[in-house]
Design an enzyme around this catalytic site. Structure first.
Site, PDB file in Angstrom:
ATOM      1  N   GLU A  49      49.848  61.772  17.068  1.00 31.98           N
ATOM      2  CA  GLU A  49      48.997  62.474  18.042  1.00 31.98           C
ATOM      3  C   GLU A  49      47.553  62.603  17.559  1.00 31.98           C
ATOM      4  O   GLU A  49      46.613  62.410  18.333  1.00 31.98           O
ATOM      5  CB  GLU A  49      49.586  63.864  18.317  1.00 31.98           C
ATOM      6  CG  GLU A  49      48.842  64.644  19.397  1.00 31.98           C
ATOM      7  CD  GLU A  49      49.332  66.082  19.516  1.00 31.98           C
ATOM      8  OE1 GLU A  49      49.830  66.626  18.509  1.00 31.98           O
ATOM      9  OE2 GLU A  49      49.204  66.653  20.612  1.00 31.98           O
ATOM     10  N   LYS A  58      53.350  64.388  15.636  1.00 34.27           N
ATOM     11  CA  LYS A  58      51.992  64.940  15.516  1.00 34.27           C
ATOM     12  C   LYS A  58      51.126  64.045  14.640  1.00 34.27           C
ATOM     13  O   LYS A  58      49.908  64.067  14.741  1.00 34.27           O
ATOM     14  CB  LYS A  58      52.037  66.345  14.919  1.00 34.27           C
ATOM     15  CG  LYS A  58      52.921  67.319  15.672  1.00 34.27           C
ATOM     16  CD  LYS A  58      52.161  68.122  16.708  1.00 34.27           C
ATOM     17  CE  LYS A  58      53.053  69.185  17.334  1.00 34.27           C
ATOM     18  NZ  LYS A  58      52.593  69.633  18.638  1.00 34.27           N
ATOM     19  N   GLU A  68      41.765  60.550  22.481  1.00 35.58           N
ATOM     20  CA  GLU A  68      41.398  61.723  23.285  1.00 35.58           C
ATOM     21  C   GLU A  68      41.228  62.977  22.417  1.00 35.58           C
ATOM     22  O   GLU A  68      40.656  63.967  22.859  1.00 35.58           O
ATOM     23  CB  GLU A  68      42.477  62.052  24.332  1.00 35.58           C
ATOM     24  CG  GLU A  68      42.895  60.936  25.263  1.00 35.58           C
ATOM     25  CD  GLU A  68      43.961  60.032  24.672  1.00 35.58           C
ATOM     26  OE1 GLU A  68      43.925  58.834  24.972  1.00 35.58           O
ATOM     27  OE2 GLU A  68      44.824  60.488  23.900  1.00 35.58           O
ATOM     28  N   GLU A  77      46.756  77.349  34.505  1.00 36.14           N
ATOM     29  CA  GLU A  77      46.864  76.032  35.138  1.00 36.14           C
ATOM     30  C   GLU A  77      48.009  76.029  36.161  1.00 36.14           C
ATOM     31  O   GLU A  77      47.872  75.506  37.267  1.00 36.14           O
ATOM     32  CB  GLU A  77      47.100  74.950  34.074  1.00 36.14           C
ATOM     33  CG  GLU A  77      47.079  73.545  34.693  1.00 36.14           C
ATOM     34  CD  GLU A  77      47.398  72.437  33.708  1.00 36.14           C
ATOM     35  OE1 GLU A  77      47.457  72.696  32.490  1.00 36.14           O
ATOM     36  OE2 GLU A  77      47.611  71.304  34.182  1.00 36.14           O
ATOM     37  N   CYS A  94      53.282  70.313  25.043  1.00 36.69           N
ATOM     38  CA  CYS A  94      53.114  70.681  23.627  1.00 36.69           C
ATOM     39  C   CYS A  94      53.702  69.650  22.680  1.00 36.69           C
ATOM     40  O   CYS A  94      53.411  69.681  21.488  1.00 36.69           O
ATOM     41  CB  CYS A  94      53.830  71.994  23.322  1.00 36.69           C
ATOM     42  SG  CYS A  94      53.365  73.314  24.398  1.00 36.69           S
ATOM     43  N   GLU A 115      47.696  77.329  29.989  1.00 41.77           N
ATOM     44  CA  GLU A 115      48.751  76.699  30.765  1.00 41.77           C
ATOM     45  C   GLU A 115      49.206  77.612  31.900  1.00 41.77           C
ATOM     46  O   GLU A 115      49.516  77.163  32.999  1.00 41.77           O
ATOM     47  CB  GLU A 115      49.926  76.345  29.848  1.00 41.77           C
ATOM     48  CG  GLU A 115      50.761  75.184  30.345  1.00 41.77           C
ATOM     49  CD  GLU A 115      51.629  74.607  29.234  1.00 41.77           C
ATOM     50  OE1 GLU A 115      51.166  73.679  28.548  1.00 41.77           O
ATOM     51  OE2 GLU A 115      52.755  75.080  29.035  1.00 41.77           O
ATOM     52  N   CYS A 144      61.410  72.492  18.405  1.00 42.41           N
ATOM     53  CA  CYS A 144      60.746  72.201  17.121  1.00 42.41           C
ATOM     54  C   CYS A 144      61.561  72.639  15.912  1.00 42.41           C
ATOM     55  O   CYS A 144      61.387  72.106  14.823  1.00 42.41           O
ATOM     56  CB  CYS A 144      59.394  72.883  17.078  1.00 42.41           C
ATOM     57  SG  CYS A 144      58.389  72.548  18.519  1.00 42.41           S
ATOM     58  N   SER A 160      50.982  69.182  32.246  1.00 41.56           N
ATOM     59  CA  SER A 160      49.877  70.109  32.033  1.00 41.56           C
ATOM     60  C   SER A 160      48.801  69.355  31.258  1.00 41.56           C
ATOM     61  O   SER A 160      49.098  68.505  30.424  1.00 41.56           O
ATOM     62  CB  SER A 160      50.368  71.302  31.214  1.00 41.56           C
ATOM     63  OG  SER A 160      49.272  71.936  30.591  1.00 41.56           O
TER      64      SER A 160
END
Lengths: 164, 607
Positions: free
Chosen positions: B383, B380, B388, B281, B321, B278, B537, B341
């Protein structure tokens, strides 16, 4: 506004949505005017299906679940299309004690639908009312604006057969 | 200040306090059910009623303000009887199958029964709808258990502003849900799971993956790999009686070994990896911007290693994230996806590496591997089902357990965390820096990135005490900082004097504010960190439910203590990570990284 609503049967879907959008604009996109906007929408479309609710939510930048919450809270709003003929059964005190409940059951049997539903051919829809002011004629029902007095379950089939 | 009396005790209370607050401050407990401090204060359930001398009706103490000379009794006969009636009425429409309910012994309604002592059930009748909505990959909605307290409604609409949970219908038919024929899985729910942390009963809870994981562990043909997120280690102790904010990293690692996982890795390793990817990036976007502005030549960019890697110079870049945040932007700001990102979230990166780099190294066929992520997060779970998140035909991660679920598994296996010696993570995907630890708290990813990027550009540590970028630490909704790049290395000279502006937000209401700025073209920032859950989190949707009002601060302090306790505190200094780049990945943003560690996003509709 009255005149436009009166013509709604002849409006194309595009015209219906553009009229609704104009109403939302007239009500200044304000969330506290949501109920009035829903009244207008129901007058234009006859009922408030998910697509109409989505349109309103998106134009007003509010959530769909909130619009749906208001629509389903008030019994005046309907998410089901109304039939060509709207049957209203009076269950006010007089009609109730003179067997209004039996009329409800007979109509449900005859049409195969429940209260607040519409027959699949969209011919009849069924609603319950609290007193239509015809207590002397109890039990009473009305179909669109025609009132039927001293109805008994045996007469139901005959009454409905008059409607094409 | 006003003088009042509660239960005969003289008390001085601030003018703006409610009776409940004044009582609690003086260690007088009043039972509550719908009340959630600072979030949901509406006197809906009336379980907190008290008797105020001179007042005709009982008062809901959670909303009744204190007055000078007020005399309050919190437990008179009238109060006790009223609470009992209220409680019995709630129970009359609640299934009383507590023993086979997922919230048995952790249910607030059940706990209240202990105080109310309702020893009879006078109101019997029909129960309302028992729809169980299993459509979501993350959250189960069991309306039979719902007591209509509306905490979730407040959380979803006001705190998170996702706005999919609202009361539908009325009276006995009332149902909390998205409305129309939408379900959790077909609505614009972002799976953040904050509703599951405030639900007092089992009406909203995470979709269970416990049995799936047990099955994998029992399968002799599977190598089962587990990884744990940074925030789990500062919270799971609470499920075993430790106070909020206790760090139990070693015990947790040992528990995972004891549960039978073949390899115990650390998502933190991938957090360090995220910083490298990141960070580069961000630089590639900045350089791309400079090239576009004619301040840097293509040749210069190539010399810096960005040949063929320059990104569209879309700024600010926003972190990726938090999968709840990702789904939120995909639904609600789908014109702004270019700001995200392209990095996968850390546990997905680690999963992808386990089934490639590690599988090759250990000569294990990736089809025989099963990767489990222990996460503070419900999103998650969704996710890992995204299409993907697959490489070489294998999903990067096979199952996600919340922190709460891992605690249940430990208890099923007879493991008492408190009694364990400290264990260790396995290598090579187990080593991590302090920068990775702080991913678990709001502001942590940004600080970790700044520690690395600043040093990369200047050769010096970030100019903040103890490496903490103070302005972006803490629990405020939106935080920002500006750092001027001074004394940059020769090859980066074109960045000399540039003031890098960053912002950090946690909770989706703050994200919405920052996105509106971007939409209007008014965002002053280069880089933004967004976490879907308020606080980050540490208080994610999968974390232990807590009755400690300071739980966020305590877990956050634990996270920073974990960081400070390490000598390795910067991601780019992680030796195993450097080895990974040398042996396998090549370089940040390289071809292998692009295949395994980066992803794309989907435009979704809001309506």
């Amino acid at each position: 506004m009255e005149a436009k609503v009166h013509e709604c049967g002849q409006m194309t879907e595009k015209e219906q949505y553009s009229l609704l959008e104009q109403s939302i604009k007239d009500f200044e996109y304000r969330e506290d005017n949501l109920i009035q906007i829903l009244h207008m929408a129901q007058a234009i479309f006859g009922y408030l299906p998910a697509e109409v609710q989505k349109f309103i939510a998106e134009k007003m930048d509010i959530s769909l679940s909130h619009v749906s919450g208001v629509v389903t809270f008030y019994s005046f709003f309907s998410t089901q299309p109304k039939g060509k003929y709207k049957i209203q059964i009076c269950l006010g005190t007089a009609c109730y004690v003179r067997g209004g409940k039996k009329i409800v059951d007979a109509l449900k049997d005859e049409l195969g639908i429940d209260i607040a539903e519409t027959t699949p051919d969209r011919k009849f829809s069924l609603e319950v009312m609290r007193c239509i002011g015809a207590c002397g004629l109890a039990p009473a029902i009305s179909i669109n604006d025609q009132v039927y007095k001293r109805v008994n379950p045996k007469k139901i089939h005959e009454i409905l057969s008059q409607y094409e | 200040m006003v003088n009042i009396k509660i239960n005969g005790k003289d008390i001085q209370a601030r003018d703006d306090m409610t009776i409940l607050e004044a009582a609690r401050e003086n260690n007088i407990q009043i039972p509550t059910l719908c009340h959630l401090e600072g979030i949901h204060e509406m006197g809906a359930c009336r379980m907190c009623v008290v008797e105020v001398a001179g007042a005709k009706a009982l008062q809901a103490s959670c909303i009744a303000p204190v007055r000078e000379g007020m005399e309050v009794c919190t437990h008179s006969k009238r109060v006790r009887e009223r609470r009992k009636v209220l409680y019995e009425l709630i129970l009359s429409d609640h299934p009383k199958d507590c023993l086979n309910c997922g919230r048995n012994l952790s249910c607030e309604l059940q706990a209240l029964g202990d105080i109310i002592q309702a020893d009879e059930a006078r109101f019997k009748g029909e129960l309302s709808s028992d729809t169980v909505d299993l459509s979501s990959e993350s959250i189960v909605r069991d309306s039979a258990k719902c007591i209509l307290c509306r905490r979730c409604v407040t959380m979803c609409n006001e705190v998170q502003q996702v706005k999919i949970l609202n009361a539908q219908e009325r009276g006995f038919a009332t149902l909390i849900g998205p409305g129309n024929d939408l379900l959790m899985g077909t609505s614009t729910c972002v799976n953040c799971g904050q509703c599951t942390t405030v639900c007092p009963t089992n009406a909203l809870h995470e979709k269970d993956a416990i049995e799936t994981v047990w099955d994998a562990l029992a399968d002799p043909n599977k190598k089962v790999v587990v990884q744990t997120a940074p925030a789990v280690r500062v919270a799971i102790g609470e499920e075993f009686g430790y106070p909020a904010g206790t760090i139990v990293t070693g015990k947790m690692a040992q528990a995972l070994h004891d549960l039978g996982f073949d390899y115990v890795f650390d998502t933190n390793f991938a957090a360090d990896l995220t910083i490298m990817e990141e960070g580069y990036e961000l630089l590639s976007r900045l350089v791309g911007f400079m090239v576009g502005a004619g301040k840097v030549t293509e040749k210069q960019a190539e010399e810096l290693g960005f040949k063929g890697k320059l990104r569209q110079p879309v700024l600010p870049m926003i972190t990726s994230c938090s999968p709840g945040w990702i789904k939120y932007i995909e639904h609600y700001y789908n014109g702004q996806l270019g700001h995200l990102s392209s990095c996968k979230s850390p546990h997905m990166m680690l999963g992808a590496l386990v089934k490639s780099y590690f599988a090759e190294k250990e000569k294990i066929d990736p089809k025989d591997m099963f990767v489990v992520s222990v996460m503070p997060c419900t999103a998650k779970k969704y996710e890992i089902t995204r299409e993907e998140m697959v490489n070489g035909g294998y999903p990067n991660v096979d199952a996600v357990l919340t922190t709460r679920e891992l605690a249940v598994m430990c208890k099923q296996a007879g493991i008492d965390l408190k009694k364990l010696e400290d264990g260790k993570f396995d290598n090579p995907l187990g080593l991590s820096s302090g920068a990775a630890d702080i991913f678990g708290a709001t502001g942590g990813v940004m600080e970790a990135a700044l520690r690395t990027v600043y040093e990369l550009l200047t050769g010096r540590e970030i100019p903040f005490d103890n490496l903490h970028v103070e302005p972006i630490k803490g629990l405020e909704k939106i935080k920002s900082a500006a750092i001027t790049l001074e004394g940059v290395k020769d090859e980066w000279k074109f960045l000399e004097g540039v003031e890098v502006k960053v912002a950090v937000t946690s909770g989706l209401a703050g994200a919405s504010t920052l996105l509106d700025q971007i939409k209007k073209g008014e965002s002053p920032y280069h880089f933004i960190e967004v976490m879907a859950c308020p606080g980050g989190c540490i208080t994610g949707g999968g974390q232990p439910r807590s009755d400690d009002a300071d739980v966020r601060a305590k877990r956050m302090n634990a996270i920073y203590a974990e960081d400070e306790g390490k000598t390795l505190r910067k991601s780019h200094e992680n030796k195993d990570l450097q080895q990974l780049y040398k042996d396998f990945l090549g370089e940040p943003l390289g071809h292998v990284s692009h295949e395994l560690l980066h992803t794309e996003y989907v435009q979704r509709n809001r309506y």
